[in-house]
Design a protein around this motif. Structure first.
Motif, PDB file in Angstrom:
ATOM      1  N   GLY A 193       0.831  -1.198   0.000  1.00  0.00           N
ATOM      2  CA  GLY A 193       0.000   0.000   0.000  1.00  0.00           C
ATOM      3  C   GLY A 193       0.861   1.242   0.000  1.00  0.00           C
ATOM      4  O   GLY A 193       1.712   1.434  -0.882  1.00  0.00           O
ATOM      5  N   ASP A 194       0.687   2.073   1.036  1.00  0.00           N
ATOM      6  CA  ASP A 194       1.448   3.320   1.141  1.00  0.00           C
ATOM      7  C   ASP A 194       2.742   3.159   1.936  1.00  0.00           C
ATOM      8  O   ASP A 194       3.440   4.144   2.180  1.00  0.00           O
ATOM      9  CB  ASP A 194       0.591   4.399   1.814  1.00  0.00           C
ATOM     10  N   TYR A 195       3.034   1.952   2.364  1.00  0.00           N
ATOM     11  CA  TYR A 195       4.212   1.710   3.197  1.00  0.00           C
ATOM     12  C   TYR A 195       5.311   1.004   2.408  1.00  0.00           C
ATOM     13  O   TYR A 195       5.022   0.169   1.554  1.00  0.00           O
ATOM     14  CB  TYR A 195       3.855   0.851   4.411  1.00  0.00           C
ATOM     15  N   ILE A 196       6.554   1.340   2.732  1.00  0.00           N
ATOM     16  CA  ILE A 196       7.692   0.645   2.126  1.00  0.00           C
ATOM     17  C   ILE A 196       8.492  -0.064   3.215  1.00  0.00           C
ATOM     18  O   ILE A 196       8.413   0.301   4.396  1.00  0.00           O
ATOM     19  CB  ILE A 196       8.608   1.613   1.349  1.00  0.00           C
ATOM     20  N   ILE A 197       9.240  -1.077   2.808  1.00  0.00           N
ATOM     21  CA  ILE A 197      10.139  -1.787   3.717  1.00  0.00           C
ATOM     22  C   ILE A 197      11.529  -1.738   3.115  1.00  0.00           C
ATOM     23  O   ILE A 197      11.727  -2.119   1.950  1.00  0.00           O
ATOM     24  CB  ILE A 197       9.706  -3.254   3.918  1.00  0.00           C
ATOM     25  N   LEU A 198      12.488  -1.246   3.885  1.00  0.00           N
ATOM     26  CA  LEU A 198      13.881  -1.199   3.464  1.00  0.00           C
ATOM     27  C   LEU A 198      14.600  -2.454   3.943  1.00  0.00           C
ATOM     28  O   LEU A 198      14.185  -3.082   4.922  1.00  0.00           O
ATOM     29  CB  LEU A 198      14.590   0.032   4.034  1.00  0.00           C
ATOM     30  N   ASP A 199      15.686  -2.799   3.258  1.00  0.00           N
ATOM     31  CA  ASP A 199      16.482  -3.937   3.704  1.00  0.00           C
ATOM     32  C   ASP A 199      16.977  -3.709   5.129  1.00  0.00           C
ATOM     33  O   ASP A 199      17.030  -4.639   5.941  1.00  0.00           O
ATOM     34  CB  ASP A 199      17.669  -4.141   2.750  1.00  0.00           C
TER      35      ASP A 199
ATOM     36  N   GLU B  58       3.201  -8.282   7.222  1.00  0.00           N
ATOM     37  CA  GLU B  58       1.925  -8.377   7.935  1.00  0.00           C
ATOM     38  C   GLU B  58       1.600  -7.053   8.635  1.00  0.00           C
ATOM     39  O   GLU B  58       0.483  -6.542   8.552  1.00  0.00           O
ATOM     40  CB  GLU B  58       1.980  -9.516   8.963  1.00  0.00           C
ATOM     41  N   ASP B  59       2.588  -6.517   9.345  1.00  0.00           N
ATOM     42  CA  ASP B  59       2.342  -5.283  10.096  1.00  0.00           C
ATOM     43  C   ASP B  59       2.046  -4.104   9.180  1.00  0.00           C
ATOM     44  O   ASP B  59       1.215  -3.250   9.501  1.00  0.00           O
ATOM     45  CB  ASP B  59       3.540  -4.970  10.993  1.00  0.00           C
ATOM     46  N   LYS B  60       2.736  -4.046   8.032  1.00  0.00           N
ATOM     47  CA  LYS B  60       2.471  -2.962   7.083  1.00  0.00           C
ATOM     48  C   LYS B  60       1.050  -3.074   6.531  1.00  0.00           C
ATOM     49  O   LYS B  60       0.362  -2.057   6.349  1.00  0.00           O
ATOM     50  CB  LYS B  60       3.473  -2.997   5.917  1.00  0.00           C
ATOM     51  N   LEU B  61       0.604  -4.302   6.270  1.00  0.00           N
ATOM     52  CA  LEU B  61      -0.751  -4.471   5.742  1.00  0.00           C
ATOM     53  C   LEU B  61      -1.785  -4.075   6.790  1.00  0.00           C
ATOM     54  O   LEU B  61      -2.772  -3.414   6.468  1.00  0.00           O
ATOM     55  CB  LEU B  61      -0.971  -5.916   5.293  1.00  0.00           C
ATOM     56  N   TYR B  62      -1.564  -4.482   8.049  1.00  0.00           N
ATOM     57  CA  TYR B  62      -2.465  -4.058   9.123  1.00  0.00           C
ATOM     58  C   TYR B  62      -2.516  -2.532   9.205  1.00  0.00           C
ATOM     59  O   TYR B  62      -3.582  -1.922   9.278  1.00  0.00           O
ATOM     60  CB  TYR B  62      -1.979  -4.599  10.470  1.00  0.00           C
ATOM     61  N   ALA B  63      -1.347  -1.905   9.226  1.00  0.00           N
ATOM     62  CA  ALA B  63      -1.287  -0.447   9.379  1.00  0.00           C
ATOM     63  C   ALA B  63      -1.913   0.256   8.180  1.00  0.00           C
ATOM     64  O   ALA B  63      -2.649   1.243   8.327  1.00  0.00           O
ATOM     65  CB  ALA B  63       0.168  -0.004   9.559  1.00  0.00           C
ATOM     66  N   HIS B  64      -1.615  -0.232   6.977  1.00  0.00           N
ATOM     67  CA  HIS B  64      -2.191   0.363   5.767  1.00  0.00           C
ATOM     68  C   HIS B  64      -3.713   0.307   5.815  1.00  0.00           C
ATOM     69  O   HIS B  64      -4.394   1.302   5.539  1.00  0.00           O
ATOM     70  CB  HIS B  64      -1.675  -0.381   4.531  1.00  0.00           C
TER      71      HIS B  64
ATOM     72  N   ILE C 238      -4.821  -9.000   0.827  1.00  0.00           N
ATOM     73  CA  ILE C 238      -3.653  -9.168  -0.037  1.00  0.00           C
ATOM     74  C   ILE C 238      -4.062  -9.049  -1.503  1.00  0.00           C
ATOM     75  O   ILE C 238      -3.349  -8.445  -2.316  1.00  0.00           O
ATOM     76  CB  ILE C 238      -2.967 -10.527   0.239  1.00  0.00           C
ATOM     77  N   LYS C 239      -5.233  -9.579  -1.842  1.00  0.00           N
ATOM     78  CA  LYS C 239      -5.712  -9.517  -3.228  1.00  0.00           C
ATOM     79  C   LYS C 239      -5.980  -8.083  -3.671  1.00  0.00           C
ATOM     80  O   LYS C 239      -5.722  -7.713  -4.813  1.00  0.00           O
ATOM     81  CB  LYS C 239      -6.986 -10.348  -3.377  1.00  0.00           C
ATOM     82  N   GLU C 240      -6.504  -7.246  -2.778  1.00  0.00           N
ATOM     83  CA  GLU C 240      -6.952  -5.911  -3.184  1.00  0.00           C
ATOM     84  C   GLU C 240      -5.955  -4.794  -2.865  1.00  0.00           C
ATOM     85  O   GLU C 240      -6.224  -3.632  -3.131  1.00  0.00           O
ATOM     86  CB  GLU C 240      -8.305  -5.590  -2.536  1.00  0.00           C
ATOM     87  N   THR C 241      -4.802  -5.137  -2.286  1.00  0.00           N
ATOM     88  CA  THR C 241      -3.807  -4.132  -1.919  1.00  0.00           C
ATOM     89  C   THR C 241      -2.594  -4.233  -2.827  1.00  0.00           C
ATOM     90  O   THR C 241      -2.164  -5.335  -3.182  1.00  0.00           O
ATOM     91  CB  THR C 241      -3.364  -4.320  -0.448  1.00  0.00           C
ATOM     92  N   TYR C 242      -2.027  -3.081  -3.186  1.00  0.00           N
ATOM     93  CA  TYR C 242      -0.808  -3.074  -3.996  1.00  0.00           C
ATOM     94  C   TYR C 242       0.340  -3.588  -3.124  1.00  0.00           C
ATOM     95  O   TYR C 242       0.684  -2.995  -2.101  1.00  0.00           O
ATOM     96  CB  TYR C 242      -0.481  -1.674  -4.499  1.00  0.00           C
ATOM     97  N   ILE C 243       0.936  -4.707  -3.538  1.00  0.00           N
ATOM     98  CA  ILE C 243       2.050  -5.317  -2.808  1.00  0.00           C
ATOM     99  C   ILE C 243       3.127  -5.707  -3.817  1.00  0.00           C
ATOM    100  O   ILE C 243       2.833  -6.346  -4.827  1.00  0.00           O
ATOM    101  CB  ILE C 243       1.595  -6.569  -2.020  1.00  0.00           C
ATOM    102  N   LYS C 244       4.353  -5.315  -3.522  1.00  0.00           N
ATOM    103  CA  LYS C 244       5.460  -5.648  -4.424  1.00  0.00           C
ATOM    104  C   LYS C 244       6.686  -6.033  -3.596  1.00  0.00           C
ATOM    105  O   LYS C 244       7.047  -5.330  -2.652  1.00  0.00           O
ATOM    106  CB  LYS C 244       5.786  -4.466  -5.327  1.00  0.00           C
ATOM    107  N   ILE C 245       7.288  -7.149  -3.946  1.00  0.00           N
ATOM    108  CA  ILE C 245       8.519  -7.610  -3.305  1.00  0.00           C
ATOM    109  C   ILE C 245       9.560  -7.763  -4.409  1.00  0.00           C
ATOM    110  O   ILE C 245       9.274  -8.334  -5.463  1.00  0.00           O
ATOM    111  CB  ILE C 245       8.304  -8.953  -2.582  1.00  0.00           C
ATOM    112  N   ILE C 246      10.757  -7.249  -4.168  1.00  0.00           N
ATOM    113  CA  ILE C 246      11.756  -7.252  -5.238  1.00  0.00           C
ATOM    114  C   ILE C 246      13.019  -7.992  -4.814  1.00  0.00           C
ATOM    115  O   ILE C 246      13.237  -8.268  -3.633  1.00  0.00           O
ATOM    116  CB  ILE C 246      12.123  -5.813  -5.670  1.00  0.00           C
ATOM    117  N   GLY C 247      13.838  -8.315  -5.801  1.00  0.00           N
ATOM    118  CA  GLY C 247      15.152  -8.898  -5.555  1.00  0.00           C
ATOM    119  C   GLY C 247      15.087 -10.309  -5.002  1.00  0.00           C
ATOM    120  O   GLY C 247      14.146 -11.067  -5.235  1.00  0.00           O
ATOM    121  N   GLU C 248      16.114 -10.659  -4.278  1.00  0.00           N
ATOM    122  CA  GLU C 248      16.273 -12.018  -3.779  1.00  0.00           C
ATOM    123  C   GLU C 248      15.171 -12.436  -2.803  1.00  0.00           C
ATOM    124  O   GLU C 248      14.943 -13.625  -2.580  1.00  0.00           O
ATOM    125  CB  GLU C 248      17.643 -12.174  -3.102  1.00  0.00           C
TER     126      GLU C 248
END
Length: 469
Positions: free
Chosen positions: A55-61, A92-98, A446-456
């Motif tokens: 959603g509107d949240y990002i996760i850094l390495d 999980e926490d980002k999805l809850y917060a979003h 999860i189906k209706e929220t923008y979620i993207k995971i990149i790299g390894e």
């Protein structure tokens, strides 16, 4: 139990702890984590960057490293936690917060400030000075640390409030409990350890009118100084004897359903915003309250608690009184239950003959292996019907009382029995239903929220379908 869906079981552990507003990092340290596929290292130095978006949240390495650091700070072990596992928890926490933001769940700045001060006091006690705390978290200044930690706490609060909202409406019927119990194979029946039902009689030492007046005069002095410009929060930190709020300046947020004693709530809801109460009495001692904000049916307040000094003479008189009660019971002049109803000073247990309620389960049974160590030492060697010697007890707020304890019933260890253990089985059935509810919520969001995971990290074996395969 084997039938619990492993894909969502970890999520529910969060729910069980979230009533105390913890960050995801705190929650994981108390959770049994199943092994997952590890991300293989390439041997090259990693450059910090965005590894996932929810959603509107990002996760850094680096967020994974910070989360693992936080677990270590709290005293938890990280040796069995993989980076994939940690990322899954952060997702999980980002999805809850979003979703909390989408559902207009509000977390106020004052709430975050209160949580921050409480956490900061813990860190200062554990790590040392503010300079060391800032250095430990690899920040350049106290201001940067406060901003960083405030964001974590706000997100954690949004997450926990969202979790609460998901399961608040989940209820269970007796028929569902019965059906749930029938589905458990005999080999998988929960096994309950030795349990005790306990009753007590409490005698509170008398406090002189002069000592009561000293406390009232001191609170009135605090009130006058605060009205002239002193900080209520600072005085609460320095002088309040309430261990639950002292560290965060006496702060509480409450509504009329919040479990506070009636006298406290009556005064709190009679005050206007910005008003300070006169000193008033509850069973805990004497208080003054300052109402900071009123938001509809909810108020944010600060309070200071002081308890009068109990003299040695008063303690001696209380011990003499409770010793006499014990003798009357042992001489069969009066039963323990009758003595509790007519002679105990504890209002909460007096009406039901002194019987104690387990605060964790809300029934009368206390499992021996799960007791508070002090309580265990008081009751573990008592035979059924035996009355303890007078016990001098001092509460966190400094209040001293004498009490007698007796074991009214002993339940030996046994496999779960529907009739005997209905309350525990009901809790297990409700937990199972709540887990299912959370699982359905994850599938849907999860189906209706923008979620993207990149790299390894796309190679991780997640418990939830974050990659939407």
């Amino acid at each position: 139990m084997k039938s619990i869906n492993n894909r969502i079981a970890l999520t529910f552990f969060v729910l069980l702890i979230s009533s105390v507003v913890a960050s995801a990092q705190e929650i994981i340290k108390d959770t049994v984590i199943a092994p997952v596929k590890k991300v293989q290292s390439t041997g090259k130095q990693k450059i910090d960057g965005v590894i996932a978006t929810v959603g509107d949240y990002i996760i850094l390495d680096s967020d994974i490293d910070k989360s693992l650091l936080e677990i270590s700070t709290q005293g938890g072990s990280i040796k069995d936690i993989t980076r994939c596992q940690m990322l899954g928890k952060l997702l999980e926490d980002k999805l809850y917060a979003h979703q909390a933001v989408q559902d207009s769940i509000i977390v106020t700045d004052s709430e975050v400030k209160g949580m921050l001060e409480e956490r900061l006091n813990f860190l200062l006690e554990k790590i040392g000075s503010m300079e060391k705390v800032v250095q430990y978290y690899k920040k350049d200044s106290e201001e940067e640390f406060r901003t960083y930690f405030s964001d974590i706490l706000k997100e954690g609060k949004l997450s926990s409030e969202m979790q609460k909202k998901i399961v608040d409406g989940v209820e269970i019927t007796p028929e569902e409990v019965r059906n749930y119990f029938k589905t458990i194979p005999s080999s998988d029946l929960p096994f309950f350890g030795v349990e005790l039902e306990v009753a007590q009689i409490v005698v509170v030492p008398k406090v002189s009118d002069a000592d009561k007046q000293k406390v009232i005069d001191r609170l009135n002095s605090f009130k006058k100084e605060i009205e002239e410009g002193s900080s209520f929060s600072t005085k609460a930190v320095l002088y309040s004897q309430d261990p639950g709020s002292r560290s965060n300046g006496g702060f509480y947020k409450m509504n009329r359903k919040t479990p506070f004693v009636k006298e406290f709530k009556d005064v709190a809801f009679s005050l206007a915003e910005g008003e300070i109460s006169a000193p008033f009495q509850t069973d805990f001692g004497y208080h003054i309250i300052y109402v900071e904000k009123i938001k509809g049916q909810e108020i944010e307040l600060r309070h200071i608690l002081l308890t009068p000094t109990v003299t040695e003479e008063a303690l001696s008189e209380a011990k003499e009184k409770i010793t006499l009660i014990k003798k009357r019971i042992e001489d069969k002049e009066i039963t323990f239950a009758e003595a509790a109803r007519t002679l105990s000073d504890e209002k909460e247990t007096r009406a039901n003959g002194g019987a104690l309620i387990n605060p964790k389960t809300q029934d009368t049974r206390f499992e021996l292996t799960k007791m508070d160590p002090t309580f265990y030492s008081q009751v573990s060697n008592l035979k059924e019907g035996e009355v303890s010697a007078p016990i001098l007890e001092q509460g966190d707020e400094g209040k001293k009382t004498y009490k007698l304890i007796t074991v009214t019933n002993r339940i030996d260890e046994h496999a779960a029995d529907y009739a005997k253990d209905y309350i525990k089985i009901k809790d297990l059935a409700l937990t199972s239903k709540q887990i299912t509810t959370i699982g359905k919520w994850f599938d849907e969001k999860i189906k209706e929220t923008y979620i993207k995971i990149i790299g390894e990290y796309r190679d991780c074996d997640f418990t939830n379908n974050w990659l939407k395969k």
